[in-house]
Scaffold this motif. Structure first.
Motif, PDB file in Angstrom:
ATOM      1  N   PRO A 149       0.696  -1.253   0.086  1.00  0.00           N
ATOM      2  CA  PRO A 149      -0.095  -0.053  -0.082  1.00  0.00           C
ATOM      3  C   PRO A 149       0.671   1.209  -0.036  1.00  0.00           C
ATOM      4  O   PRO A 149       0.710   2.297  -0.734  1.00  0.00           O
ATOM      5  N   LEU A 197      -4.046   4.529  -7.461  1.00  0.00           N
ATOM      6  CA  LEU A 197      -4.976   4.985  -6.488  1.00  0.00           C
ATOM      7  C   LEU A 197      -6.030   3.844  -6.320  1.00  0.00           C
ATOM      8  O   LEU A 197      -6.385   3.543  -5.284  1.00  0.00           O
ATOM      9  N   ALA A 198      -6.519   3.322  -7.575  1.00  0.00           N
ATOM     10  CA  ALA A 198      -7.375   2.187  -7.693  1.00  0.00           C
ATOM     11  C   ALA A 198      -6.696   0.928  -7.011  1.00  0.00           C
ATOM     12  O   ALA A 198      -7.233   0.331  -6.179  1.00  0.00           O
ATOM     13  N   LEU A 224      -6.439   1.190  -3.147  1.00  0.00           N
ATOM     14  CA  LEU A 224      -7.989   0.967  -2.549  1.00  0.00           C
ATOM     15  C   LEU A 224      -7.867  -0.661  -2.359  1.00  0.00           C
ATOM     16  O   LEU A 224      -8.529  -1.215  -1.343  1.00  0.00           O
ATOM     17  N   TRP A 249      -6.011  -2.098   0.474  1.00  0.00           N
ATOM     18  CA  TRP A 249      -6.730  -1.752   1.545  1.00  0.00           C
ATOM     19  C   TRP A 249      -7.519  -2.756   2.141  1.00  0.00           C
ATOM     20  O   TRP A 249      -7.986  -3.312   2.980  1.00  0.00           O
ATOM     21  N   ARG A 250      -8.546  -3.021   0.734  1.00  0.00           N
ATOM     22  CA  ARG A 250      -9.525  -4.100   1.094  1.00  0.00           C
ATOM     23  C   ARG A 250      -9.164  -5.285   1.345  1.00  0.00           C
ATOM     24  O   ARG A 250      -9.959  -6.076   1.925  1.00  0.00           O
TER      25      ARG A 250
END
Length: 397
Positions: A32, A374-375, A378, A381-382
């Motif tokens: 990340p 950026l995607a 995300l 993080w998920r």
């Protein structure tokens, strides 16, 4: 009715010892961080070079932009992928050293703090990674990871030492060749079994997998190019070009023998696309040493944006999807997003080759790259928590 004797309660001598909790993977933190840094640093650098934003001292030149792409973004991905499970305290300490190296280079390039933090991060990475490949690997091709990682760490410190622009450019070119060697080796070791497994699931057999002869030849050629690139003679430039062109051709042969036209799974196609960029970048790099009219920047962006961006994106997404869902194709939308990286690469390579006006293309490349990472951040993080049954799953398979 027969009474069964009560089973004896287990005592301390017969009790089954509790299983030690598994150490967390370093990529849960480094991936990340690398994705967010990639999304931030490239548009900031491009906007600064275009005069649309005040430039941070470390990003005031194109060399600073390349420095952070290689020694900031790429080294964080390498650390996350190669460190494996580590004590959380060590992972966070090493991540802190990496972050300090980034901040100190951006604000105070060529300072003692930038040099020291980069050196400590490189030393910590080498301490954990090198013994795994030097001690366990038996074949020389498998042991090449260790010197490549060590050399990248040394170059990251050298590039922060302030020896001058010409020295920095030579260091960055050497680092890019080292990354090309690492992408060729590690990318092949990921793609070959994955494509072979997919072929088997479709009822086919893929005979050409690792292809050790081609792998060994390309690693030798890239090692030769690394040495020759340090010399400034005309003959060595020609030999460097020949080595790189040959390496690019062999990479294409290796790629074609994997039969990518039979592959319909998006996560594998993105890996194959990144490997295609690698072959193209090696060819362009070699041709640029022979043809002065071929801009070197096109070569650098084919390797750094096209190959490095696509392969690191695919590997980070694949690793965490396996860890979370035990399926690298569990989130197909992320593979579509990965195409933005190839768009960014084309927006950097084609205008340079065609001698087009570049400001608009630079903005397109920066926006595409930033949106893609950026995607990815995300998604990472998920996927921060593991699958309930993934205690034995290796995320780097």
């Amino acid at each position: 009715m027969i009474n069964r004797p009560n089973a004896p309660a287990p005592d301390s001598a017969t009790a089954v010892p509790a299983r030690k909790p598994r150490l967390p993977f370093a990529n849960a933190w480094f991936f990340p961080a690398a994705a967010l840094y990639a999304a931030f640093i490239l548009p900031c650098s491009v906007l600064a070079l275009l005069g649309l934003l005040p430039a941070l001292p470390g990003l005031a030149t194109p060399a600073g932009h390349a420095h952070e792409m290689i020694f900031g973004f790429a080294l964080a991905v390498i650390a996350g992928y190669l460190l494996g499970p580590q004590p959380l305290r060590f992972t966070l300490t090493l991540l802190g050293c990496w972050l300090l190296a980034r901040v100190s280079f951006l604000l105070w390039p060529d300072s003692w703090l930038a040099l020291a933090s980069a050196a400590v991060f490189a030393a910590g990475l080498a301490w954990k990674v090198l013994p795994r490949f030097l001690g366990a690997a038996k074949k020389w091709r498998n042991q090449t990871v260790a010197p490549v990682v060590a050399a990248l760490g040394l170059l990251s410190a050298a590039a922060s030492s302030g020896f001058g622009a010409s020295f920095d450019q030579r260091v960055l070119l050497e680092a890019l060749l080292l990354l090309a060697a690492l992408m060729f080796f590690m990318g092949g070791r990921i793609i070959a079994p994955a494509v072979a497994g997919y072929a088997q699931s479709q009822g086919r057999q893929l005979a050409a997998r690792v292809q050790p002869n081609i792998e060994g030849a390309v690693l030798i050629l890239l090692g030769l190019a690394l040495v020759l690139n340090l010399l400034s003679w005309s003959l060595t430039r020609q030999l460097t070009g020949a080595a790189l062109i040959t390496a690019g051709v062999l990479t294409i042969i290796r790629l074609l023998r994997w039969q990518p036209w039979h592959c319909a799974r998006p996560d594998l196609l993105i890996l194959l696309l990144g490997y295609t960029w690698l072959a193209l970048g090696l060819l362009l790099f070699g041709l640029s040493t022979w043809l002065p009219r071929l801009p070197l920047s096109a070569t650098l962006h084919a390797l750094s944006v096209g190959a490095l961006g696509s392969l690191t994106f695919a590997v980070m997404a694949r690793t965490r999807l396996i860890y979370r869902f035990r399926d690298p194709a569990a989130q197909p939308w992320i593979q579509a997003v990965a195409l933005l990286i190839s768009l960014a690469a084309l927006a950097r390579v084609l205008p340079t080759l065609l001698n087009l006006s570049r400001p608009g293309w630079l903005l397109l490349a920066a926006a595409s790259w930033s949106l893609a990472f950026l995607a990815l951040a995300l998604l990472l993080w998920r996927c921060r928590t593991a699958h309930p049954d993934s205690t034995r799953v290796r995320p780097d398979r």
